[in-house]
Scaffold this active site. Sequence first.
Site, mmCIF file in Angstrom:
data_model
loop_
_atom_site.group_PDB
_atom_site.id
_atom_site.type_symbol
_atom_site.label_atom_id
_atom_site.label_comp_id
_atom_site.label_asym_id
_atom_site.label_seq_id
_atom_site.Cartn_x
_atom_site.Cartn_y
_atom_site.Cartn_z
ATOM 1 N N PRO A 34 -10.885 4.806 3.527
ATOM 2 C CA PRO A 34 -11.688 4.515 4.715
ATOM 3 C C PRO A 34 -11.217 3.304 5.512
ATOM 4 O O PRO A 34 -10.760 2.310 4.950
ATOM 5 C CB PRO A 34 -13.093 4.290 4.159
ATOM 6 C CG PRO A 34 -12.921 4.006 2.725
ATOM 7 C CD PRO A 34 -11.669 4.698 2.299
ATOM 8 N N ASN A 35 -11.332 3.451 6.808
ATOM 9 C CA ASN A 35 -11.059 2.430 7.815
ATOM 10 C C ASN A 35 -9.575 2.142 8.039
ATOM 11 O O ASN A 35 -9.240 1.368 8.930
ATOM 12 C CB ASN A 35 -11.818 1.127 7.522
ATOM 13 C CG ASN A 35 -13.310 1.350 7.520
ATOM 14 O OD1 ASN A 35 -13.842 1.959 8.439
ATOM 15 N ND2 ASN A 35 -13.975 0.892 6.478
ATOM 16 N N ARG A 78 -8.250 -3.544 13.485
ATOM 17 C CA ARG A 78 -9.245 -4.127 12.580
ATOM 18 C C ARG A 78 -8.620 -5.282 11.801
ATOM 19 O O ARG A 78 -7.656 -5.092 11.063
ATOM 20 C CB ARG A 78 -9.752 -3.073 11.604
ATOM 21 C CG ARG A 78 -10.724 -3.621 10.585
ATOM 22 C CD ARG A 78 -11.244 -2.524 9.653
ATOM 23 N NE ARG A 78 -12.009 -3.122 8.586
ATOM 24 C CZ ARG A 78 -11.623 -3.139 7.315
ATOM 25 N NH1 ARG A 78 -10.496 -2.567 6.950
ATOM 26 N NH2 ARG A 78 -12.378 -3.711 6.407
ATOM 27 N N ASN A 125 -3.981 4.023 -1.327
ATOM 28 C CA ASN A 125 -4.703 2.831 -0.905
ATOM 29 C C ASN A 125 -6.159 3.273 -0.802
ATOM 30 O O ASN A 125 -6.563 3.844 0.209
ATOM 31 C CB ASN A 125 -4.197 2.300 0.430
ATOM 32 C CG ASN A 125 -4.873 1.008 0.839
ATOM 33 O OD1 ASN A 125 -5.965 0.696 0.364
ATOM 34 N ND2 ASN A 125 -4.240 0.262 1.717
ATOM 35 N N HIS A 168 -13.452 -0.468 -5.031
ATOM 36 C CA HIS A 168 -14.365 -1.352 -5.732
ATOM 37 C C HIS A 168 -15.551 -0.657 -6.390
ATOM 38 O O HIS A 168 -16.232 -1.278 -7.208
ATOM 39 C CB HIS A 168 -14.870 -2.428 -4.763
ATOM 40 C CG HIS A 168 -13.771 -2.999 -3.940
ATOM 41 N ND1 HIS A 168 -12.731 -3.720 -4.482
ATOM 42 C CD2 HIS A 168 -13.503 -2.902 -2.611
ATOM 43 C CE1 HIS A 168 -11.889 -4.062 -3.522
ATOM 44 N NE2 HIS A 168 -12.327 -3.575 -2.382
ATOM 45 N N ASP A 210 -12.262 8.843 -11.582
ATOM 46 C CA ASP A 210 -12.145 9.994 -12.476
ATOM 47 C C ASP A 210 -11.075 10.962 -12.003
ATOM 48 O O ASP A 210 -10.319 11.511 -12.810
ATOM 49 C CB ASP A 210 -13.489 10.702 -12.612
ATOM 50 C CG ASP A 210 -14.504 9.899 -13.418
ATOM 51 O OD1 ASP A 210 -14.120 8.894 -14.060
ATOM 52 O OD2 ASP A 210 -15.697 10.277 -13.396
ATOM 53 N N ILE A 264 -2.583 -3.449 1.277
ATOM 54 C CA ILE A 264 -1.820 -4.170 2.289
ATOM 55 C C ILE A 264 -1.971 -5.671 2.086
ATOM 56 O O ILE A 264 -1.000 -6.418 2.110
ATOM 57 C CB ILE A 264 -2.273 -3.733 3.698
ATOM 58 C CG1 ILE A 264 -1.929 -2.256 3.911
ATOM 59 C CG2 ILE A 264 -1.655 -4.615 4.779
ATOM 60 C CD1 ILE A 264 -2.588 -1.616 5.112
ATOM 61 N N SER A 265 -3.209 -6.101 1.871
ATOM 62 C CA SER A 265 -3.469 -7.523 1.592
ATOM 63 C C SER A 265 -3.597 -7.701 0.083
ATOM 64 O O SER A 265 -3.581 -6.729 -0.675
ATOM 65 C CB SER A 265 -4.761 -7.973 2.287
ATOM 66 O OG SER A 265 -5.883 -7.316 1.713
ATOM 67 N N ARG A 313 -8.996 -12.725 -1.581
ATOM 68 C CA ARG A 313 -10.049 -12.488 -0.584
ATOM 69 C C ARG A 313 -11.428 -12.639 -1.216
ATOM 70 O O ARG A 313 -11.574 -13.263 -2.266
ATOM 71 C CB ARG A 313 -9.827 -11.107 0.030
ATOM 72 C CG ARG A 313 -8.447 -11.052 0.730
ATOM 73 C CD ARG A 313 -8.194 -9.794 1.471
ATOM 74 N NE ARG A 313 -9.184 -9.624 2.518
ATOM 75 C CZ ARG A 313 -9.483 -8.447 3.043
ATOM 76 N NH1 ARG A 313 -8.894 -7.348 2.614
ATOM 77 N NH2 ARG A 313 -10.379 -8.346 3.999
ATOM 78 N N ARG A 361 -13.966 -8.055 -3.708
ATOM 79 C CA ARG A 361 -12.716 -7.297 -3.624
ATOM 80 C C ARG A 361 -11.835 -7.472 -4.865
ATOM 81 O O ARG A 361 -10.816 -6.805 -4.995
ATOM 82 C CB ARG A 361 -11.922 -7.711 -2.388
ATOM 83 C CG ARG A 361 -12.619 -7.388 -1.086
ATOM 84 C CD ARG A 361 -11.730 -7.725 0.103
ATOM 85 N NE ARG A 361 -12.453 -7.739 1.348
ATOM 86 C CZ ARG A 361 -12.734 -6.667 2.080
ATOM 87 N NH1 ARG A 361 -12.329 -5.478 1.688
ATOM 88 N NH2 ARG A 361 -13.408 -6.780 3.208
#
Length: 145
Positions: free
Chosen positions: A10-11, A18, A74, A80, A87, A104-105, A110, A114
């Site tokens: 997501p995102n 972003r 990713n 998290h 699974d 990526i980070s 952070r 995370r």
Amino acid sequence: MSVIYVLNGPNLNLLGSREPEVYGTFSLGDLEASLQSWALSKDQTIKVLQTNSEDELIGWIHAAIKEKSSVVINPAAFTHYSYALRDACAALTGSGLSLIEVHISNPHSRETFRHNSVVSGVATGVIAGFGIDSYLLALEQLSRR
């Protein structure tokens, strides 16, 4: 070698707009172009996919199992808390296929929430903090296996 799935959660469709101070200014299209260039240079086939849906992401992992394909993933925010994703990843690695978790980070530099990944424990390996190169490092590793 079979197809390698490169899955994005997501995102990640918002790459480039972003939080560019965290994720950089490259877009998802830039990432895919870089990965496809790598694949072409290695005579390798990759499928680069992105979804904001947990269900769809899990479905792609099931498809990779069926096709006997390794995965670079990713999981983004699903990292998290998605035990369903964990699974599915465990089913993939349990069938003898490789799964490399990428970020990526560096999640450990952070926010505290995370720092935990439910996917890492079933992954073949984890690469984080190198921007787009996290993906390229993962693909290089898979090409050596």
